[in-house]
Scaffold this motif. Structure first.
Motif, short mmCIF file in Angstrom:
data_model
loop_
_atom_site.label_atom_id
_atom_site.label_comp_id
_atom_site.label_asym_id
_atom_site.label_seq_id
_atom_site.Cartn_x
_atom_site.Cartn_y
_atom_site.Cartn_z
N ASP A 172 -30.89 -24.64 -5.42
CA ASP A 172 -29.57 -24.79 -4.84
C ASP A 172 -28.79 -25.86 -5.60
N GLY A 173 -29.44 -27.02 -5.77
CA GLY A 173 -28.81 -28.10 -6.53
C GLY A 173 -28.60 -27.73 -7.98
N PHE A 174 -29.57 -27.02 -8.56
CA PHE A 174 -29.50 -26.63 -9.97
C PHE A 174 -28.36 -25.65 -10.22
N VAL A 175 -28.23 -24.63 -9.37
CA VAL A 175 -27.24 -23.57 -9.60
C VAL A 175 -25.86 -23.97 -9.11
N TYR A 176 -25.77 -24.56 -7.92
CA TYR A 176 -24.47 -24.73 -7.28
C TYR A 176 -23.92 -26.14 -7.27
N GLU A 177 -24.73 -27.13 -7.68
CA GLU A 177 -24.25 -28.50 -7.51
C GLU A 177 -24.14 -29.27 -8.82
N HIS A 178 -25.26 -29.79 -9.33
CA HIS A 178 -25.18 -30.72 -10.46
C HIS A 178 -26.12 -30.35 -11.60
N LEU A 216 -12.53 -28.09 5.73
CA LEU A 216 -11.30 -27.73 5.02
C LEU A 216 -11.39 -26.38 4.33
N GLU A 217 -12.63 -25.88 4.16
CA GLU A 217 -12.82 -24.64 3.41
C GLU A 217 -12.83 -23.44 4.34
N PRO A 218 -12.31 -22.30 3.88
CA PRO A 218 -12.38 -21.09 4.70
C PRO A 218 -13.81 -20.59 4.80
N CYS A 219 -14.07 -19.76 5.78
CA CYS A 219 -15.37 -19.12 5.88
C CYS A 219 -15.36 -17.87 5.01
N TYR A 220 -16.37 -17.74 4.23
CA TYR A 220 -16.52 -16.77 3.16
C TYR A 220 -15.36 -16.91 2.17
N HIS A 221 -15.62 -17.65 1.14
CA HIS A 221 -14.60 -17.99 0.17
C HIS A 221 -14.03 -16.75 -0.52
N ASP A 222 -12.74 -16.72 -0.62
CA ASP A 222 -12.04 -15.65 -1.32
C ASP A 222 -12.28 -15.81 -2.83
N PRO A 223 -12.86 -14.79 -3.50
CA PRO A 223 -13.13 -14.92 -4.94
C PRO A 223 -11.89 -15.25 -5.75
N THR A 224 -10.71 -14.86 -5.28
CA THR A 224 -9.49 -15.13 -6.04
C THR A 224 -9.06 -16.58 -5.94
N THR A 279 -14.32 -33.18 -20.67
CA THR A 279 -12.93 -33.09 -21.13
C THR A 279 -12.01 -32.33 -20.18
N SER A 280 -12.54 -31.79 -19.10
CA SER A 280 -11.69 -30.98 -18.23
C SER A 280 -12.02 -31.21 -16.77
N ARG A 281 -11.11 -30.77 -15.91
CA ARG A 281 -11.31 -30.88 -14.47
C ARG A 281 -12.36 -29.86 -14.00
N PRO A 282 -12.98 -30.11 -12.86
CA PRO A 282 -13.92 -29.14 -12.32
C PRO A 282 -13.21 -27.94 -11.71
N LEU A 283 -13.93 -26.80 -11.67
CA LEU A 283 -13.43 -25.66 -10.93
C LEU A 283 -13.56 -25.92 -9.43
N ALA A 284 -12.91 -25.08 -8.65
CA ALA A 284 -13.04 -25.19 -7.21
C ALA A 284 -14.47 -24.87 -6.79
N VAL A 285 -14.79 -25.18 -5.53
CA VAL A 285 -16.16 -24.99 -5.05
C VAL A 285 -16.62 -23.55 -5.25
N ARG A 286 -17.88 -23.43 -5.66
CA ARG A 286 -18.46 -22.11 -5.94
C ARG A 286 -18.99 -21.47 -4.67
N HIS A 291 -20.68 -30.81 2.75
CA HIS A 291 -22.09 -31.14 2.93
C HIS A 291 -22.82 -31.35 1.61
N THR A 292 -22.57 -30.51 0.64
CA THR A 292 -23.20 -30.62 -0.68
C THR A 292 -22.19 -31.26 -1.63
N VAL A 293 -22.18 -32.56 -1.66
CA VAL A 293 -21.11 -33.34 -2.29
C VAL A 293 -20.82 -32.92 -3.73
N PRO A 294 -21.83 -32.80 -4.61
CA PRO A 294 -21.51 -32.48 -6.01
C PRO A 294 -20.90 -31.09 -6.19
N GLU A 295 -21.10 -30.22 -5.22
CA GLU A 295 -20.50 -28.89 -5.30
C GLU A 295 -19.00 -28.96 -5.06
N TYR A 296 -18.59 -29.82 -4.14
CA TYR A 296 -17.18 -29.92 -3.78
C TYR A 296 -16.43 -30.89 -4.68
#
Length: 490
Positions: A84-90, A275-283, A304-311, A467-472
């Motif tokens: 979970d941490g490897f794929v979605y967080e850090h 703050l996040e919707p339930c079941y994130h919209d892929p768009t 060199t760049s900003r992070p993407l939105a939460v996965r 809840h998963t800080v590095p993801e957000y």
């Protein structure tokens, strides 16, 4: 000039010896879905503890492997894989959903990987979780104390396999139910050091994110959080407060009735990030482009760049809000998904499940095939787990009084293990405040707040994180992680 050449040659020989010291067959040479060059060495495999085979994935630091800390990362559940941490967080990669749908995801380098500044071990624990397994199914009945003992045994064997890292500073880190795993393991490590267990682990401290700690403090965290976040009205809050006498772990009928009003009011809210919707919209996954205000410390790390939105990820990785858990058997996430009225399928784990169950991926990372280790699932139901360690308060007191550093961090929009509980129990340790409540910044912006106590324990919030800080908040997470590991002010 000859002296300079000699020095360079000597350093190269040391580096080569350092890299070659890892056990043969553990090196990960490629990963399906990734076409680039690894920025550092990756190793993975199994360590056997009796009849239990514990799987790890080890990412060597991109900065200075020989000097940077070794960090053990543990996800929670109990029963959830540290992938979970490897794929979605850090972890070292960002995973992009495959096209067409159902194909393997594409991997890109993660500019906010915690391997930028540390060597990091992702461990599937206990046996039965992730790729870890046993041929003896009775090994799947375990609890806090046995898991801590097994993980300590794993560490002793792991450092035996990687002796070049024994002298590095060692830290234990994790989130959610790892709020139990981390201090209990820390206690085992300290006991091992005192009795002369070999190799001697250079244990320095630990980190816990949105961590389960104590039934009183955890049980009393959600209602004040929901009220403060405007999710319940003054009337609902005051009625619950009166009925429960200010103790929301009170089991009286009238208290339960008023807590049902709270549950009804927050039903449908994403408990992992309000703050996040339930079941994130892929768009909605595209983040802002460019960044003109990155600090120099990040530029030096190649960021060199900003992070993407939460996965996107699945519901179920942590101790749930209002889970019926004190001392005794812990209901696992697949069971809770069926039994909890408040179940909200806010997110999914399709990318991780698709990638980690691919035959070629499992072969590349030296994981046993499905007919041996079983299918990979983010949170398993094949273990029976007992919460037999009780409150973590005394564990924290013993570790911090013993000179071990502690960082207790909390995404301030998590409703699963709200910051209100973590803030309360760190204060309740009774330590003198040495750093009064203040903001901390990243990119010259306020990114949260912290309070420091004697015995080098810090409580820190991350503004806007779930809840998963590095993801957000991946950039901010790497920022406080780097500064804390380096012993610099946050």
């Amino acid at each position: 000039m000859d002296n300079i050449i000699s020095i360079i040659s000597f350093c190269m020989l040391l580096c080569f010896a350092f890299i070659q010291a890892a056990p043969s067959g553990s090196l990960v040479t490629h990963l399906p879905g990734f076409r680039g060059v690894f920025p550092s060495k990756h190793h993975s495999g199994y360590v056997s503890i009796g009849d239990k085979n514990l799987f790890y994935y080890f990412v060597v630091s991109e900065r200075n492997p020989g000097r940077d800390p070794v960090v053990l990362w543990l996800n929670g559940g109990p029963g959830c894989s540290s992938f979970d941490g490897f794929v979605y967080e850090h972890g070292p990669f960002n995973f992009q959903e495959g096209k067409p749908k159902g194909s393997l995801p594409t991997l890109h380098l993660n500019p906010y990987s915690w391997s930028k500044v540390s060597n990091i071990i992702y461990l599937d624990s206990p046996a039965g979780v992730g790729f870890s397994y046993s041929q003896n199914t009775s090994a799947y009945t375990t609890g806090d104390l046995q898991t801590a003992a097994d993980t300590h045994a794993f560490l002793l064997k792991w450092f035996g396999l990687y002796p070049e890292f024994v002298s590095n500073p060692f830290y234990i880190a994790g989130e959610s139910y790892a709020g139990i795993y981390v201090p209990t393991l820390g206690s085992e490590v300290v006991k091992g050091i005192k009795v002369g267990a070999k190799p001697t682990i250079n244990f320095k401290g630990y980190m816990v994110g949105n961590g389960v700690t104590d039934p009183f403090f955890d049980g009393n965290a959600l209602v004040p959080f929901a009220h403060g976040m405007a999710l319940i009205s003054d009337d609902i809050f005051q009625a619950a407060e009166i009925a429960c006498g200010g103790d929301y772990s009170n089991s009286s009928q009238i208290c339960e009735e008023k807590l049902e009003d709270v549950s009804e009011a927050i039903a449908g809210v994403n408990i992992y990030d309000i703050l996040e919707p339930c079941y994130h919209d892929p768009t909605s996954q595209q983040g802002p482009e460019g960044n003109t205000s990155l600090p120099d410390s990040f530029k030096q790390l190649g960021v060199t760049s900003r992070p993407l939105a939460v996965r996107t990820r699945m519901f179920g990785r942590a101790w749930p809000f209002r889970a019926p858990v004190k001392d005794g058997i812990v209901p696992l996430w697949p069971q809770l998904a069926q039994s909890q009225k408040s179940y909200v399928p806010c997110v999914n784990d399709e990318v991780a499940t698709r990638w980690l169950n691919d035959v070629m991926v499992r072969k590349a990372i030296h994981a046993e095939p499905e007919d041996v280790a079983g299918p990979w699932v983010l949170c398993t139901d094949r273990i029976s787990y007992y919460h037999d360690a009780g409150s973590m308060i005394q564990y924290h007191k013993n570790l911090t009084a013993g000179g071990y550093r502690a960082l207790i961090f909390s995404g301030d929009h998590d409703m699963c293990v709200p910051y209100t509980g973590s803030q309360a129990w760190t204060k309740a340790l009774g330590y003198k405040t040495v750093t009064p409540w203040r903001s901390w910044t990243s990119r010259d912006q306020i990114s949260g707040y912290l309070q420091g106590y004697e015995h080098d324990i810090t409580f820190l919030t991350i503004k806007g994180a779930g809840h998963t800080v590095p993801e957000y908040k991946p950039l901010e997470a790497l920022d406080f992680y780097r500064r804390w590991l380096d012993g610099k002010p946050i």
